[in-house]
Design a protein around this motif. Structure first.
Motif: not given
Length: 317
Positions: A26, A80, A82, A102
């Motif tokens: 991420y 999340r 995301y 994702l």
């Protein structure tokens, strides 16, 4: 009753299982500024605004062999894992483009990375989607592989991705220094560490640069870069052919002038290849040695370029 038909929405999904935790992946996806050094197709990202978990930026990237520019808005959700994105101003034949990253946590410190796109074409062109789907497939696979290459290196991202900046005061107008850097076709005559340079403008403001540089130990490195020029403020570049020690290298030259004077800066972002360190720097060398070596080599070259640019007003031909 009549009405216009809604344009057809085309959708793609690409995924890859990576041997790294989602937080590490991420961080790489969320740090758009480092994308040109990490992702092959991306040439430059210029932020326009950042507020909380949203941001806007201009992005230059290679699509089917040419550099295209668009403006995107992203929403970031670290809880999340995301990241959603949407192009605000797309380049034809794209009428609209959006999607998201994702990250799905898997057992054993693994992550499934899913990259989705959806797009429409100008005038619902029936031919354009084939080329766009091909480009999305090629670029998405390249981006996923690049993420895996960095995340699976066996080292924390902060140890392999390095960003640094050098700034000097100019004794000439900022635009004069800009022109010195823009005219890289003359660098073999002007810079001691450049033995050959070839420059081609492929589109207004977009350049291809082939260059051979010489390091202090006498070894030569051939590099190829794509450059995006925006007079008089900045020149961004991304190396396509790299020296052995690096997996990625992007940079940004900036030129400013105000009542206090003129200044220029050179920023580098590099991705170090841990596997290449012993071969390049010798057995026993580690990432700390590689970071110091890269910082000095690239920093010395940039400072030399900027110092000569600062005095080009009296040296120019």
């Amino acid at each position: 009753m009549t009405g216009s038909r809604l344009p057809r929405v085309h959708r793609t999904e690409h995924s890859l299982i990576v041997a790294a935790p989602p937080a590490q992946l991420y961080d790489l996806i969320a740090d758009a500024a480092s994308w040109p050094a990490v992702f092959g197709p991306c040439a430059y990202v210029r932020h326009l605004s950042r507020t909380g978990h949203s941001e806007r930026f201009e992005l230059w990237a290679e699509v089917n062999g040419e550099v295209r520019r668009w403006t995107s808005r992203r929403t970031l959700d670290p809880e999340r894992f995301y990241v959603g994105f949407r192009q605000e101003h797309s380049s034809p034949p794209v009428a609209s483009m959006g999607g998201g990253w994702l990250l799905r946590r898997l057992p054993g410190r693994r992550t499934e990375v899913v990259l989705r796109h959806r797009f429409t074409t100008v005038g619902d062109d029936p031919v354009a989607p084939a080329g766009l789907l091909e480009a999305l497939d090629r670029n998405s696979r390249s981006e996923l592989a690049a993420l895996a290459r960095v995340a699976e290196s066996g080292h924390p991202v902060r140890e392999v991705v390095l960003t640094f900046t050098d700034t000097i005061e100019l004794a000439c107008p900022a635009e004069t220094a800009y022109t010195f850097v823009e005219r890289a076709d003359l660098w073999a005559e002007r810079l001691p560490h450049v033995s050959r340079s070839e420059l081609t403008e492929t589109a207004p403001g977009v350049q291809e640069l082939a260059m051979e540089t010489v390091t202090p130990d006498g070894s030569a490195h051939t590099t190829r870069s794509v450059r995006v020029c925006h007079r008089p403020g900045w020149i961004a570049y991304k190396q396509r052919v790299l020296p052995k020690l690096l997996l990625g290298h992007s940079g940004l030259w900036t030129f400013e002038e105000d009542a206090a004077g003129a200044r220029a800066s050179a920023r580098h972002t590099v991705v170090i290849d841990p596997a290449a360190v012993p071969a390049v720097l010798g057995e026993g060398a580690g990432l700390a040695d590689a970071r110091s070596y890269v910082r000095k080599a690239l920093g010395d070259n940039s400072r030399t370029t900027l110092s000569l640019a600062a005095g080009i007003g009296t040296a120019a031909r």
